[in-house]
Scaffold this motif. Structure first.
Motif, short mmCIF file in Angstrom:
data_model
loop_
_atom_site.label_atom_id
_atom_site.label_comp_id
_atom_site.label_asym_id
_atom_site.label_seq_id
_atom_site.Cartn_x
_atom_site.Cartn_y
_atom_site.Cartn_z
N GLY A 36 61.84 14.91 42.31
CA GLY A 36 61.59 16.35 42.40
C GLY A 36 60.26 16.72 43.04
N GLN A 37 59.51 15.72 43.55
CA GLN A 37 58.16 16.04 44.07
C GLN A 37 58.07 15.97 45.59
OE1 GLN A 37 55.55 13.27 41.98
NE2 GLN A 37 54.95 14.92 40.58
N ILE A 38 57.08 16.70 46.10
CA ILE A 38 56.69 16.57 47.51
C ILE A 38 55.22 16.16 47.55
CG2 ILE A 38 58.38 18.25 48.34
CD1 ILE A 38 56.13 20.33 48.49
N LEU A 39 54.84 15.46 48.63
CA LEU A 39 53.42 15.10 48.79
C LEU A 39 52.80 16.08 49.79
CD1 LEU A 39 51.31 12.89 47.97
CD2 LEU A 39 51.79 11.84 50.19
N VAL A 40 51.75 16.75 49.35
CA VAL A 40 51.10 17.75 50.22
C VAL A 40 49.74 17.22 50.67
CG1 VAL A 40 50.23 20.12 50.39
CG2 VAL A 40 52.26 19.63 49.00
N LYS A 41 49.52 17.29 51.98
CA LYS A 41 48.18 16.98 52.53
C LYS A 41 47.41 18.30 52.49
CE LYS A 41 46.16 14.37 56.30
NZ LYS A 41 45.31 15.07 57.25
N SER A 81 65.13 13.12 46.25
CA SER A 81 65.86 14.05 45.38
C SER A 81 65.62 15.51 45.73
CB SER A 81 65.42 13.81 43.92
OG SER A 81 64.02 14.03 43.82
N VAL A 82 64.68 15.77 46.66
CA VAL A 82 64.26 17.17 46.92
C VAL A 82 64.98 17.73 48.15
CG1 VAL A 82 62.29 18.62 47.61
CG2 VAL A 82 61.99 16.82 45.90
N CYS A 83 65.51 18.95 48.02
CA CYS A 83 66.02 19.65 49.21
C CYS A 83 65.11 20.86 49.45
CB CYS A 83 67.43 20.21 49.05
SG CYS A 83 68.46 19.41 47.91
N GLY A 84 65.12 21.36 50.65
CA GLY A 84 64.41 22.61 50.94
C GLY A 84 63.02 22.42 51.51
N PHE A 85 62.52 21.18 51.55
CA PHE A 85 61.21 20.91 52.18
C PHE A 85 61.35 19.72 53.12
CE2 PHE A 85 60.01 23.02 48.23
CZ PHE A 85 59.03 23.91 48.66
N LYS A 86 60.54 19.72 54.18
CA LYS A 86 60.52 18.56 55.08
C LYS A 86 59.08 18.30 55.54
CE LYS A 86 61.66 21.21 59.23
NZ LYS A 86 61.10 22.44 58.68
N PRO A 87 58.78 17.06 55.93
CA PRO A 87 57.43 16.78 56.42
C PRO A 87 57.05 17.74 57.56
CG PRO A 87 58.59 14.73 56.05
CD PRO A 87 59.60 15.83 55.87
N LYS A 105 48.21 15.57 47.23
CA LYS A 105 48.62 15.91 45.87
C LYS A 105 50.15 15.86 45.81
CE LYS A 105 48.78 18.77 42.05
NZ LYS A 105 49.38 17.98 40.99
N ALA A 106 50.67 15.15 44.81
CA ALA A 106 52.11 15.17 44.55
C ALA A 106 52.40 16.39 43.68
CB ALA A 106 52.54 13.89 43.84
N VAL A 107 53.33 17.23 44.15
CA VAL A 107 53.60 18.50 43.47
C VAL A 107 55.10 18.63 43.23
CG1 VAL A 107 53.25 21.00 43.62
CG2 VAL A 107 51.89 19.50 45.05
N ALA A 108 55.47 19.15 42.06
CA ALA A 108 56.88 19.47 41.83
C ALA A 108 57.30 20.50 42.88
CB ALA A 108 57.06 20.04 40.44
N ALA A 109 58.44 20.25 43.53
CA ALA A 109 58.88 21.16 44.59
C ALA A 109 59.04 22.59 44.06
CB ALA A 109 60.20 20.64 45.18
N SER A 110 59.36 22.71 42.77
CA SER A 110 59.55 24.05 42.20
C SER A 110 58.23 24.81 42.07
CB SER A 110 60.20 23.93 40.81
OG SER A 110 59.36 23.15 39.98
N LYS A 111 57.11 24.13 42.28
CA LYS A 111 55.81 24.81 42.17
C LYS A 111 55.20 25.06 43.55
CE LYS A 111 55.04 23.34 37.51
NZ LYS A 111 56.12 24.24 37.11
N ILE A 113 55.72 26.79 47.63
CA ILE A 113 56.48 27.73 48.46
C ILE A 113 56.18 27.44 49.92
CG2 ILE A 113 56.82 29.75 46.95
CD1 ILE A 113 54.23 30.87 48.20
N THR A 114 57.21 27.60 50.75
CA THR A 114 57.01 27.49 52.20
C THR A 114 56.34 28.78 52.66
OG1 THR A 114 59.04 26.22 52.30
CG2 THR A 114 58.21 27.08 54.37
#
Ligand code: NDP
Length: 335
Positions: A36-41, A81-87, A105-111, A113-114
């Motif tokens: 459920g996470q994305i990695l944000v730079k 497992s995450v949909c709705g975000f891409k690098p 930072k690894a962030v829950a995708a639900s937290k 926004i694009t």
């Protein structure tokens, strides 16, 4: 998209204390992604008073710790497992699990926004936590009406500035407090109709507010200062008012005798936290969409921001705690 390194720079807190415990390190492991996470730079990190509470040990967290709850940046990786975000996506996020004072930072995708076109990562980091705090306060803690008299403490500060902008767009009358002539002028620009010096003695502040409101008092009180101003809040509250004490910049409000809420006024007292208003993903989505709309319409202007280097987070904390700052403080992340 550049590949993700194994180690990153960030501000590591190994023991709690004053701002000198904010240490820049360059050998911190980049977080691994969980379900459920994305990695944000991160590009820009927002500084908030709550960061100082964790740093000082007022709010407890396991050590060593990286503080910071919000940032704007670029998605570097996405868990399968995450949909709705891409690098490559530009995002903002708000995460009570902290960890934002770092390059990744690894962030829950639900937290997260694009960000739409026109909303920069700087704007996201400047507005999410304080903007959503102001928005949930005026909707949920005390639903502000155009006929209300509202008291906003620290009306030139981060949350206080946005509160004034939002409340003046509703049409209510605002009495703001601020600590210097420059901050008082800023509070007026933010939309406060009347501004009182927060350095005045409490009796003087009370009598000025009662005079300004013609003896009515304030229908809603939004106070992020806490201990130093709580007694003033109770005094100047109008009959049936809501006293909303939402922060501790001057220290924690001591336990309250509930009989103080009676006294012929039938007051409501609340002590809200933003993350409890945003516990459900739909709540985060609804309020963040509305906040972005307010940014686009110019209701929330973020006219007053100060940028620091992430490596120099100490100076940002010193200015915030020393009552030297106005508006929003941000940390620029080295790329
Ligand atoms: P601010 O930019 O408002 O900075 C704090 C301001 O408080 C100071 O600039 C100062 O303004 C005023 N102040 C008055 N007395 C003191 C004192 N003794 N020590 C320090 N400051 C004092 O900070 P933020 O916008 O980041 O946060 C404001 C408050 O909102 C904080 O208490 C924070 O914890 C709270 N908050 C709560 C949230 C929640 O979910 N409940 C979410 C976000 C923030 P002046 O000199 O002009 O009087």
């Amino acid at each position: 998209m550049a590949s993700v390194p194994k180690a990153m720079g960030g501000i590591l807190i190994e023991k709690t204390g004053d701002s000198s415990v904010l240490q820049w390190k360059t050998d911190i492991p980049v977080p691994e992604l969980a379900d459920g996470q994305i990695l944000v730079k991160n590009e820009w990190v927002g500084v908030n008073y709550i960061d100082t509470y964790f740093r000082a040990g007022l709010y407890k967290a396991p050590l060593p710790m990286i503080t910071g709850a919000e940032a704007g940046g670029i998605v570097a990786a996405v868990h399968e497992s995450v949909c709705g975000f891409k690098p490559g996506d530009r995002v903002g996020y708000l995460d009570p699990a902290r960890g934002a004072y770092a390059q990744y930072k690894a962030v829950a995708a639900s937290k997260a926004i694009t960000l739409p076109e026109g909303v920069t990562t700087h704007t996201a980091a400047a507005s999410l936590l304080q903007g959503l705090t102001a928005l949930t306060l005026i909707r949920e803690a005390h639903h502000v009406k155009p006929t209300d008299w509202i008291l906003v403490t620290a009306a030139a500060g981060g949350v206080g500035s946005i509160l004034c902008e939002m409340i003046s767009s509703v049409g209510a009358k605002i009495i703001g407090t601020a600590g210097t002539p420059e901050k008082m002028e800023q509070a007026r620009k933010n939309g406060a109709n009347y501004v009182i010096s927060s350095r005045d003695p409490p009796e003087k502040i009370v009598s000025e507010i009662m005079k300004i409101t013609g003896g009515h008092g304030c229908d809603g009180i939004f106070d992020g200062v806490g201990k130093a101003t709580f007694d003033i809040d109770i005094e100047v509250a109008a009959r049936k008012a809501t006293v909303c004490t939402y922060g501790n910049a001057s220290g924690l409000v001591p336990p309250v005798d509930v009989m103080r809420l009676a006294g012929g006024k039938n007051l409501k007292l609340c002590r809200p936290t933003l993350f409890a208003y945003l516990a459900e993903p739909e709540e985060f989505e609804q309020y963040s969409t509305e906040l972005i709309d307010m940014l686009k319409k110019g209701i929330v202007k973020l006219a007053n921001t100060t940028d620091y280097k992430l490596e120099d987070a100490k100076s940002a904390h010193d200015d915030l705690e020393g009552r030297k700052s106005t508006g929003k403080l941000l940390l620029q992340v080295p790329q």
